[in-house]
Design a protein around this motif. Structure first.
Motif, PDB file in Angstrom:
ATOM      1  N   THR A  63       0.847  -1.215   0.000  1.00  0.00           N
ATOM      2  CA  THR A  63       0.000   0.000   0.000  1.00  0.00           C
ATOM      3  C   THR A  63       0.871   1.249   0.000  1.00  0.00           C
ATOM      4  OG1 THR A  63      -0.300  -0.428   2.356  1.00  0.00           O
ATOM      5  CG2 THR A  63      -2.186  -0.852   0.961  1.00  0.00           C
ATOM      6  N   ASP A  64       1.950   1.211   0.785  1.00  0.00           N
ATOM      7  CA  ASP A  64       2.844   2.378   0.795  1.00  0.00           C
ATOM      8  C   ASP A  64       3.407   2.623  -0.589  1.00  0.00           C
ATOM      9  OD1 ASP A  64       2.400   2.804   3.397  1.00  0.00           O
ATOM     10  OD2 ASP A  64       4.273   1.927   4.145  1.00  0.00           O
ATOM     11  N   GLN A  65       3.885   1.539  -1.188  1.00  0.00           N
ATOM     12  CA  GLN A  65       4.520   1.649  -2.515  1.00  0.00           C
ATOM     13  C   GLN A  65       3.535   2.211  -3.551  1.00  0.00           C
ATOM     14  OE1 GLN A  65       6.045  -2.121  -3.890  1.00  0.00           O
ATOM     15  NE2 GLN A  65       6.107  -1.347  -5.990  1.00  0.00           N
ATOM     16  N   ILE A  66       2.309   1.669  -3.553  1.00  0.00           N
ATOM     17  CA  ILE A  66       1.326   2.146  -4.546  1.00  0.00           C
ATOM     18  C   ILE A  66       0.888   3.575  -4.217  1.00  0.00           C
ATOM     19  CG2 ILE A  66      -0.906   1.698  -5.649  1.00  0.00           C
ATOM     20  CD1 ILE A  66      -0.480  -1.253  -5.072  1.00  0.00           C
ATOM     21  N   ALA A  67       0.801   3.880  -2.933  1.00  0.00           N
ATOM     22  CA  ALA A  67       0.394   5.238  -2.529  1.00  0.00           C
ATOM     23  C   ALA A  67       1.396   6.249  -3.079  1.00  0.00           C
ATOM     24  CB  ALA A  67       0.302   5.324  -1.016  1.00  0.00           C
ATOM     25  N   VAL A  68       2.692   5.884  -3.001  1.00  0.00           N
ATOM     26  CA  VAL A  68       3.721   6.795  -3.523  1.00  0.00           C
ATOM     27  C   VAL A  68       3.593   6.887  -5.046  1.00  0.00           C
ATOM     28  CG1 VAL A  68       6.222   7.126  -3.786  1.00  0.00           C
ATOM     29  CG2 VAL A  68       5.275   6.340  -1.591  1.00  0.00           C
ATOM     30  N   GLU A  69       3.504   5.717  -5.673  1.00  0.00           N
ATOM     31  CA  GLU A  69       3.425   5.673  -7.145  1.00  0.00           C
ATOM     32  C   GLU A  69       2.227   6.452  -7.663  1.00  0.00           C
ATOM     33  OE1 GLU A  69       5.324   1.357  -8.139  1.00  0.00           O
ATOM     34  OE2 GLU A  69       3.290   1.766  -8.880  1.00  0.00           O
ATOM     35  N   GLN A  70       1.079   6.236  -7.045  1.00  0.00           N
ATOM     36  CA  GLN A  70      -0.167   6.837  -7.527  1.00  0.00           C
ATOM     37  C   GLN A  70      -0.436   8.222  -6.917  1.00  0.00           C
ATOM     38  OE1 GLN A  70      -2.208   5.308  -9.801  1.00  0.00           O
ATOM     39  NE2 GLN A  70      -0.768   3.595  -9.926  1.00  0.00           N
ATOM     40  N   GLN A  71       0.388   8.578  -5.944  1.00  0.00           N
ATOM     41  CA  GLN A  71       0.213   9.844  -5.234  1.00  0.00           C
ATOM     42  C   GLN A  71      -1.200   9.979  -4.680  1.00  0.00           C
ATOM     43  OE1 GLN A  71       1.628  12.830  -7.972  1.00  0.00           O
ATOM     44  NE2 GLN A  71       3.733  12.298  -7.510  1.00  0.00           N
ATOM     45  N   ARG A  72      -1.597   8.923  -3.989  1.00  0.00           N
ATOM     46  CA  ARG A  72      -2.917   8.915  -3.351  1.00  0.00           C
ATOM     47  C   ARG A  72      -2.776   8.379  -1.946  1.00  0.00           C
ATOM     48  NH1 ARG A  72      -7.901   8.525  -6.156  1.00  0.00           N
ATOM     49  NH2 ARG A  72      -8.871   7.993  -4.177  1.00  0.00           N
ATOM     50  N   LYS A  73      -3.676   8.839  -1.082  1.00  0.00           N
ATOM     51  CA  LYS A  73      -3.646   8.306   0.282  1.00  0.00           C
ATOM     52  C   LYS A  73      -4.370   6.953   0.273  1.00  0.00           C
ATOM     53  CE  LYS A  73      -5.050   9.546   4.990  1.00  0.00           C
ATOM     54  NZ  LYS A  73      -5.888   8.391   5.219  1.00  0.00           N
ATOM     55  N   ILE A  74      -3.670   5.933   0.737  1.00  0.00           N
ATOM     56  CA  ILE A  74      -4.307   4.614   0.819  1.00  0.00           C
ATOM     57  C   ILE A  74      -4.198   4.137   2.261  1.00  0.00           C
ATOM     58  CG2 ILE A  74      -4.276   2.221  -0.005  1.00  0.00           C
ATOM     59  CD1 ILE A  74      -2.921   3.324  -2.571  1.00  0.00           C
ATOM     60  N   SER A  75      -5.330   3.952   2.910  1.00  0.00           N
ATOM     61  CA  SER A  75      -5.307   3.546   4.321  1.00  0.00           C
ATOM     62  C   SER A  75      -5.174   2.034   4.417  1.00  0.00           C
ATOM     63  CB  SER A  75      -6.593   3.960   5.030  1.00  0.00           C
ATOM     64  OG  SER A  75      -6.952   5.256   4.655  1.00  0.00           O
ATOM     65  N   PHE A  76      -4.609   1.621   5.526  1.00  0.00           N
ATOM     66  CA  PHE A  76      -4.485   0.181   5.764  1.00  0.00           C
ATOM     67  C   PHE A  76      -5.025  -0.127   7.147  1.00  0.00           C
ATOM     68  CE2 PHE A  76      -2.027  -3.339   7.573  1.00  0.00           C
ATOM     69  CZ  PHE A  76      -2.500  -4.353   6.743  1.00  0.00           C
ATOM     70  N   ARG A  77      -5.802  -1.181   7.264  1.00  0.00           N
ATOM     71  CA  ARG A  77      -6.320  -1.560   8.578  1.00  0.00           C
ATOM     72  C   ARG A  77      -6.249  -3.072   8.735  1.00  0.00           C
ATOM     73  NH1 ARG A  77     -11.835   0.623   9.014  1.00  0.00           N
ATOM     74  NH2 ARG A  77     -12.807  -1.415   8.947  1.00  0.00           N
ATOM     75  N   CYS A  78      -5.759  -3.466   9.937  1.00  0.00           N
ATOM     76  CA  CYS A  78      -5.709  -4.902  10.207  1.00  0.00           C
ATOM     77  C   CYS A  78      -6.777  -5.224  11.246  1.00  0.00           C
ATOM     78  CB  CYS A  78      -4.323  -5.276  10.721  1.00  0.00           C
ATOM     79  SG  CYS A  78      -4.275  -6.983  11.235  1.00  0.00           S
ATOM     80  N   GLU A  79      -7.594  -6.214  10.948  1.00  0.00           N
ATOM     81  CA  GLU A  79      -8.686  -6.548  11.859  1.00  0.00           C
ATOM     82  C   GLU A  79      -8.358  -7.783  12.693  1.00  0.00           C
ATOM     83  OE1 GLU A  79     -12.098  -6.573   9.161  1.00  0.00           O
ATOM     84  OE2 GLU A  79     -12.333  -4.437   9.587  1.00  0.00           O
ATOM     85  N   ALA A  80      -7.082  -8.178  12.677  1.00  0.00           N
ATOM     86  CA  ALA A  80      -6.674  -9.306  13.524  1.00  0.00           C
ATOM     87  C   ALA A  80      -5.649  -8.793  14.526  1.00  0.00           C
ATOM     88  CB  ALA A  80      -6.073 -10.404  12.674  1.00  0.00           C
ATOM     89  N   SER A  81      -5.582  -9.474  15.697  1.00  0.00           N
ATOM     90  CA  SER A  81      -4.664  -8.980  16.724  1.00  0.00           C
ATOM     91  C   SER A  81      -3.288  -9.633  16.630  1.00  0.00           C
ATOM     92  CB  SER A  81      -5.280  -9.223  18.111  1.00  0.00           C
ATOM     93  OG  SER A  81      -5.749 -10.554  18.170  1.00  0.00           O
ATOM     94  N   THR A  82      -3.199 -10.686  15.845  1.00  0.00           N
ATOM     95  CA  THR A  82      -1.904 -11.374  15.712  1.00  0.00           C
ATOM     96  C   THR A  82      -1.457 -11.315  14.263  1.00  0.00           C
ATOM     97  OG1 THR A  82      -3.157 -13.385  15.364  1.00  0.00           O
ATOM     98  CG2 THR A  82      -2.287 -13.030  17.593  1.00  0.00           C
TER      99      THR A  82
END
Ligand code: ADP
Length: 459
Positions: A323-342
């Motif tokens: 997501t970081d890589q594509i966010a930089v490439e596309q110049q867009r904010k891309i959020s990431f969320r993990c719904e697991a605790s492990t």
């Protein structure tokens, strides 16, 4: 010998009809024969009844009830349709006969018992129907009365009928064959036109269509099917051209960036840091190009290959990096969320999963505006790791949800709004997902956004 279609059709129809006509002619002849013979036998029967009570044999002598009648002209002269009469004793010896028999005799058969049974015999050159009845005197059997009637006229009639039928038969068959050949030729004429038209259609005039003459019959349907096929071919050719031009465009952009970077680099001597920076940027262009080429190859290749090899991945780290890589490439904010605790471990082919996510996230970017959120989520449901790519963009109309994974399918809106794309991204995604044991599903609402979900089933 190779027969033309119309000749084969005409031949088969003629053969079938010839059998039917043969049966009909046979029946006509038999009915005529039966009617004629029946009519003669009926007359003979009447004559027999007439003479039965007028002639008696009394101890070897012939007695007549009305002698004059016995001598009537009919039996003594040669007439067109005469009755022949002969009286024989019990041993069949002739006792008297009508003068019109001249030197001939009727044929006595001791085995004939049935009175009205007639049979055909020959007297000299003529054919006759003959009947035979016993003569009694006071209950004592004394001899026989033989009566015959000429069969010549009837035979001539029957022979004429037979000859006419025999001559007519081949004539009818020949004219039937020619008529059917002509009609079969006429019926397949539209097919011949279709053949000649389709033979003239090549890649350069694929927009031409076969003229639809009769819309509702089978030929009309065939024409329509061919035209629909041509339409699909034309559309696929256009898409292929579009695909080639899009693919070239995709490659040309990073190539231009690469060239620009290198040009800047050789213009004058640079510091070591500048070299590192420019060469790193050149590498990223090269990486982008090879990623595009990989995408093209991914759709083109047939065999299962390197993408089916799976290794264990930690999804959270992996997704954060992507997501970081594509966010930089596309110049867009891309959020990431993990719904697991492990940490989430999944078995997947890293390169394949990367291409899938690249496509999905790039689509999320393409089909939403910069102010609309893009979210990548991961978690585990029922021990199956999942990844979701959600956007709050244009969404997909429900009737197209099934079709967006078809190669080259693009929603009209995407085309109208000139959003770049080939319609291949999701086809590649689907193919890669199938190879990697990933189930892909989509939920979307027009105007509200879309969610693409990947379930990594083999983990
Ligand atoms: P492309 O994006 O090159 O047109 P894709 O195969 O990736 O081709 O997508 C096919 C079509 O599905 C797109 O043209 C678009 O209409 C629709 N689509 C795909 N992803 C999204 C999305 N996130 N939001 C809205 N529409 C989408």
């Amino acid at each position: 010998m190779k027969l033309a279609y119309k000749e084969r059709i005409a031949g088969r129809l003629t053969l079938a009809t010839s059998l039917i006509i043969l049966v009909v002619f046979g029946v006509i002849y038999l009915v005529a024969n039966f009617t004629v013979v029946n009519s003669i036998d009926r007359e003979l029967g009447l004559e027999t009844d007439k003479h039965r009570d007028q002639i008696f044999l009394v101890e070897g002598e012939i007695r007549f009830l009305h002698k004059d009648e016995w001598q009537e002209m009919e039996h003594s002269q040669l007439q067109l349709n005469p009755i022949f009469i002969e009286i024989v004793d019990l041993d069949g010896h002739s006792m008297d006969r009508s003068p019109n028999l001249r030197s001939h005799h009727l044929i006595f058969s001791p085995e004939i018992i049935s009175e009205k049974a007639a049979r055909t015999i020959r007297i000299g050159d003529s054919e006759v129907r003959q009947m035979q009845i016993p003569l009694f005197n006071v209950g004592k059997h004394e001899g026989y009365l033989l009566l015959a009637k000429s069969f010549e006229d009837s035979r001539e009639l029957l022979n004429n009928l037979r000859n006419v039928l025999l001559i007519l038969y081949p004539g009818i068959l020949l004219s039937l064959f020619l008529t059917m050949r002509y009609l079969a030729g006429k019926s397949i004429e539209p097919i011949r036109q279709i053949i000649s038209k389709t033979n003239r259609i090549t890649q350069s005039n694929l927009n031409e269509r076969v003229p639809e003459a009769e819309p509702n019959d089978e030929i009309g349907q065939l024409t329509r099917s061919i035209n629909e096929l041509l339409e699909r071919l034309e559309a696929s050719l256009i898409r292929e051209k579009q695909f080639t031009s899009d693919a070239s465009h995709e490659l040309r952009t990073p190539l231009a960036v690469l060239r620009g970077t290198l040009e800047v680099l050789i213009r004058k001597p640079r510091t070591a840091e500048e070299y590192v920076e420019k060469i790193t940027s050149a590498f990223s262009s090269i990486d982008r190009m090879s990623a595009t080429i990989d995408q093209l190859l991914a759709l083109a290749r047939e065999e299962k290959g390197k993408f089916s090899v799976r290794e264990e991945l930690e999804l959270i780290t992996f997704l954060e990096e992507i997501t970081d890589q594509i966010a930089v490439e596309q110049q867009r904010k891309i959020s990431f969320r993990c719904e697991a605790s492990t940490p989430i471990f999944a078995k997947a082919n890293e390169q394949s999963l990367q291409m899938i996510l690249n496509n999905l996230i790039q689509n999320a970017v393409k089909y939403s505006t910069p102010d609309q959120e893009i979210l990548v989520k991961t978690g585990i449901t029922n021990s199956v790791p999942y990844i979701e790519v959600c956007d709050a963009g244009s969404g997909i109309a429900s009737e197209y949800l099934e079709r967006i994974f078809d190669p080259f399918f693009r929603e009209k809106e995407a085309v109208d709004r000139l959003i770049p794309g080939t319609g291949l991204g999701l086809a590649i995604v689907k193919k890669l997902a199938q190879e990697s044991g990933i189930r892909i599903s989509v939920s979307s609402e027009k105007g509200k956004g879309s969610t693409f979900r990947l379930d990594l089933l083999d983990s």
